[in-house]
Scaffold this motif. Structure first.
Motif, PDB file in Angstrom:
ATOM      1  N   ASP A 218       0.833  -1.204   0.000  1.00 17.24           N
ATOM      2  CA  ASP A 218       0.000   0.000   0.000  1.00 17.24           C
ATOM      3  C   ASP A 218       0.863   1.248   0.000  1.00 17.24           C
ATOM      4  OD1 ASP A 218       0.755   0.324   2.675  1.00 17.24           O
ATOM      5  OD2 ASP A 218      -1.232   1.027   3.258  1.00 17.24           O
ATOM      6  N   LYS A 220       1.036   4.818   1.720  1.00 15.85           N
ATOM      7  CA  LYS A 220       0.437   5.462   2.891  1.00 15.85           C
ATOM      8  C   LYS A 220       0.474   6.985   2.865  1.00 15.85           C
ATOM      9  CE  LYS A 220       0.719   1.960   6.504  1.00 15.85           C
ATOM     10  NZ  LYS A 220       1.835   1.028   6.245  1.00 15.85           N
ATOM     11  N   GLY A 232      -4.519   6.719   5.889  1.00 20.18           N
ATOM     12  CA  GLY A 232      -4.890   5.318   6.083  1.00 20.18           C
ATOM     13  C   GLY A 232      -4.404   4.448   4.932  1.00 20.18           C
ATOM     14  N   PHE A 275      -2.489  -9.592   9.576  1.00 17.10           N
ATOM     15  CA  PHE A 275      -1.897  -8.693   8.582  1.00 17.10           C
ATOM     16  C   PHE A 275      -0.475  -8.454   9.057  1.00 17.10           C
ATOM     17  CE2 PHE A 275      -2.805  -4.002   7.045  1.00 17.10           C
ATOM     18  CZ  PHE A 275      -1.485  -3.781   6.745  1.00 17.10           C
ATOM     19  N   ASN A 291      -1.008  -6.482  12.384  1.00 13.70           N
ATOM     20  CA  ASN A 291      -2.364  -5.967  12.588  1.00 13.70           C
ATOM     21  C   ASN A 291      -3.266  -7.185  12.675  1.00 13.70           C
ATOM     22  OD1 ASN A 291      -1.780  -3.100  12.365  1.00 13.70           O
ATOM     23  ND2 ASN A 291      -1.412  -3.507  10.212  1.00 13.70           N
ATOM     24  N   ARG A 293      -6.317  -7.762  11.657  1.00 12.75           N
ATOM     25  CA  ARG A 293      -7.453  -7.541  10.768  1.00 12.75           C
ATOM     26  C   ARG A 293      -6.906  -7.467   9.357  1.00 12.75           C
ATOM     27  NH1 ARG A 293      -5.849  -2.544   9.293  1.00 12.75           N
ATOM     28  NH2 ARG A 293      -4.469  -1.538  10.779  1.00 12.75           N
ATOM     29  N   GLY A 295      -6.146  -5.224   5.896  1.00 12.67           N
ATOM     30  CA  GLY A 295      -5.756  -3.838   5.666  1.00 12.67           C
ATOM     31  C   GLY A 295      -6.788  -3.131   4.808  1.00 12.67           C
ATOM     32  N   ASP A 296      -6.736  -1.817   4.859  1.00 11.64           N
ATOM     33  CA  ASP A 296      -7.596  -1.004   4.017  1.00 11.64           C
ATOM     34  C   ASP A 296      -6.714   0.090   3.436  1.00 11.64           C
ATOM     35  OD1 ASP A 296      -9.688   0.224   2.814  1.00 11.64           O
ATOM     36  OD2 ASP A 296     -10.861   0.577   4.632  1.00 11.64           O
ATOM     37  N   PRO A 297      -6.426   0.126   2.159  1.00 11.34           N
ATOM     38  CA  PRO A 297      -7.129  -0.478   1.026  1.00 11.34           C
ATOM     39  C   PRO A 297      -6.605  -1.834   0.534  1.00 11.34           C
ATOM     40  CG  PRO A 297      -5.551   1.103   0.181  1.00 11.34           C
ATOM     41  CD  PRO A 297      -5.388   1.080   1.675  1.00 11.34           C
ATOM     42  N   GLU A 298      -5.784  -2.540   1.310  1.00 16.32           N
ATOM     43  CA  GLU A 298      -5.265  -3.818   0.809  1.00 16.32           C
ATOM     44  C   GLU A 298      -6.387  -4.819   0.518  1.00 16.32           C
ATOM     45  OE1 GLU A 298      -4.111  -2.087   3.341  1.00 16.32           O
ATOM     46  OE2 GLU A 298      -1.936  -2.224   3.538  1.00 16.32           O
TER      47      GLU A 298
HETATM   48  N1  GLY Z   1      -3.412   0.269   4.904  1.00 15.21           N
HETATM   49  C1  GLY Z   1      -2.849   0.068   6.170  1.00 15.21           C
HETATM   50  C2  GLY Z   1      -3.755  -0.472   7.191  1.00 15.21           C
HETATM   51  O1  GLY Z   1      -4.857  -0.920   6.917  1.00 15.21           O
HETATM   52  O2  GLY Z   1      -3.348  -0.482   8.337  1.00 15.21           O
END
Ligand code: GLY
Ligand code: AMP
Length: 423
Positions: A218, A220, A232, A275, A291, A293, A295-298
């Motif tokens: 991603d 950032k 994010g 993650f 993480n 959970r 990722g967003d936007p992964e």
């Molecule tokens: N894109 C990074 C995150 O979701 O933490």
């Protein structure tokens, strides 16, 4: 099967989109959801940390499975809340229990976990206000730049990297003594700076078995060339071109396997997504962070490449049967470009009308910060929508995303035009 997704971002829209393709899905609920998830299920306007309200919804709507999108409800113990409630304890929750969610909730806990299981990561020490002077001495022993991390959740802002030693000392004091990040910086982890290119690996585990999902990278920073403030995430690519077979083998043997086995050894119950943020130093992977959970936007590039029935996949996690699943991955590359509100990640306006969504046919529009106003889709957050496309390689896929974006408009719309620039 009735499924409830907790969250309201592009990640949760991608979950909803993928679940909706399954004929095993009966009804889908998203709490609180956005204007994109609204098209796929019923949005329920409750907060992701309001466990009592979540319980009411689960019982009233006859929910069979809950998927948790963001980290805070997990760190706050939503999974444990279900297990401890006689009416909820037979309803599976996808996401780790509180003890295991500390892998994201506490940087110090994550570092100790990696030390215990010999998982490669940056050298570190942790400090509190009482050990401020030792913290100064540790900084003096390191080469710049200096990496300071607030131990707890700080909305993605808790990592500070500084070139100047005196500045780093001032920052350490401000975190520990002046509580710069509130209670999140009561403890600060200082670590060695690692030089290299970053990527992320996603693992789905039922606590015993696991599957490695596609890699992603991603972007950032808000500015092109990776400049400016952290966001994010402004875009993502999957797979990561430099993550070849040999490198993935190292990631698996040195990181993924010991992580899942470490969770078992330490008695940390984990059913859900892991993650793993990695950095390639020379030819070797090192862990930057865990993480608990997706990722967003992964997620917006990883899920479009997973070909399995997602309801079946979630059910396998819930039932401890991931070993029976044969993961099927699309060979194509997926890319996503995030459209953000003008001013983000600083102050920005909401409620701007979005036009052109219905004209997009070659890309998938994943809503993030969107809602309805007077029957129209309007902006409702900093990150507004992620535009995902497939291609034979990332340049090909990005071209499609950028062509689609030309049809979309809202006042102040901003996006990075250089996703993948470093590859
Ligand atoms: N894109 C990074 C995150 O979701 O933490
Ligand atoms: P995090 O909030 O843990 O994702 O960290 C934010 C960003 O800081 C990471 O994505 C990296 O770019 C950078 N970072 C964190 N730790 C290190 C490190 N030890 N060396 C170099 N960069 C780091």
């Amino acid at each position: 099967m009735n499924i409830l997704i907790l969250g309201s971002g592009g990640r949760e829209h991608a979950f909803a989109w993928k679940l909706s393709q399954s004929n095993k899905l009966s009804k889908l609920y998203i709490a609180p959801g956005n204007a994109g998830t609204f098209l796929l299920g019923e949005n329920i306007p409750i907060g992701v940390n309001d466990f009592d309200k979540i319980k009411e919804v689960v019982l009233e709507k006859d929910i069979d499975l809950v998927i948790v999108g963001p980290e805070d409800p997990l760190v706050n113990g939503v999974h444990d809340y279900f297990l401890e409630d006689a009416q909820l304890n037979n309803i599976p929750v996808i996401g780790p229990q509180k003890m295991a969610a500390k892998l994201e909730g506490s940087k110090e806990f994550a570092k100790e976990f990696m030390m215990r299981h010999e998982i490669p990561t940056a050298k570190y020490q942790s400090f509190t206000a009482e050990s401020l002077n030792e913290g100064y001495e540790f900084l003096e022993s390191l080469e710049p730049p200096y990496v300071l991390k607030a131990d707890g959740l700080a909305a993605g802002k808790g990592v500070v990297i500084l070139k100047d030693l005196n500045e780093a000392k001032r920052e350490l004091k401000s975190m520990l003594v002046d509580a710069k990040f509130g209670s999140a910086s009561t403890t600060v982890v200082i670590e060695e700076f690692l030089e290299g290119i970053e990527l992320s690996v996603f693992v789905l585990t039922d606590g015993i078995n696991y599957k490695v999902l596609p890699t992603a990278k991603d972007y950032k920073r808000i500015g092109e060339g990776d400049t400016g403030l952290n966001t994010g995430g402004m875009g993502a690519i999957s797979p990561v071109p430099f993550a070849d077979k040999v490198f993935m083998g190292k990631i698996h043997d040195q990181i993924v396997k010991p992580t899942v086995e470490g969770l078992k050894k330490d008695d940390l119950p984990y059913k859900g997504f892991i993650f793993i943020g990695l950095i390639k130093v020379g030819n070797n992977p090192k862990v930057i962070e865990y993480n608990v959970r997706m990722g967003d936007p992964e997620t917006e590039v990883v899920l479009p490449r997973v070909q399995n029935d997602f309801v079946e996949l979630m059910r396998a996690v819930a039932n401890g049967k991931l070993n029976e699943v044969n993961l099927k991955i699309d060979d194509r590359t997926a890319t996503t470009v995030m459209l953000v509100s003008g001013g983000y990640p600083g102050a920005y306006d909401k409620g701007k009308m979005i036009s052109g969504i219905e004209d997009i046919s070659d890309s998938i529009v994943f809503h993030a910060g969107t809602t309805h106003k007077d029957g129209k889709v309007v902006t409702n957050g900093g990150r507004v929508m992620a535009i995902t496309s497939y291609g034979n390689d990332f340049n090909d896929a990005l071209k499609t995303s950028y062509t689609s974006i030309e049809k979309l408009k809202f006042e102040g719309m901003n996006y990075r035009k250089d996703i993948g620039f470093d590859l």
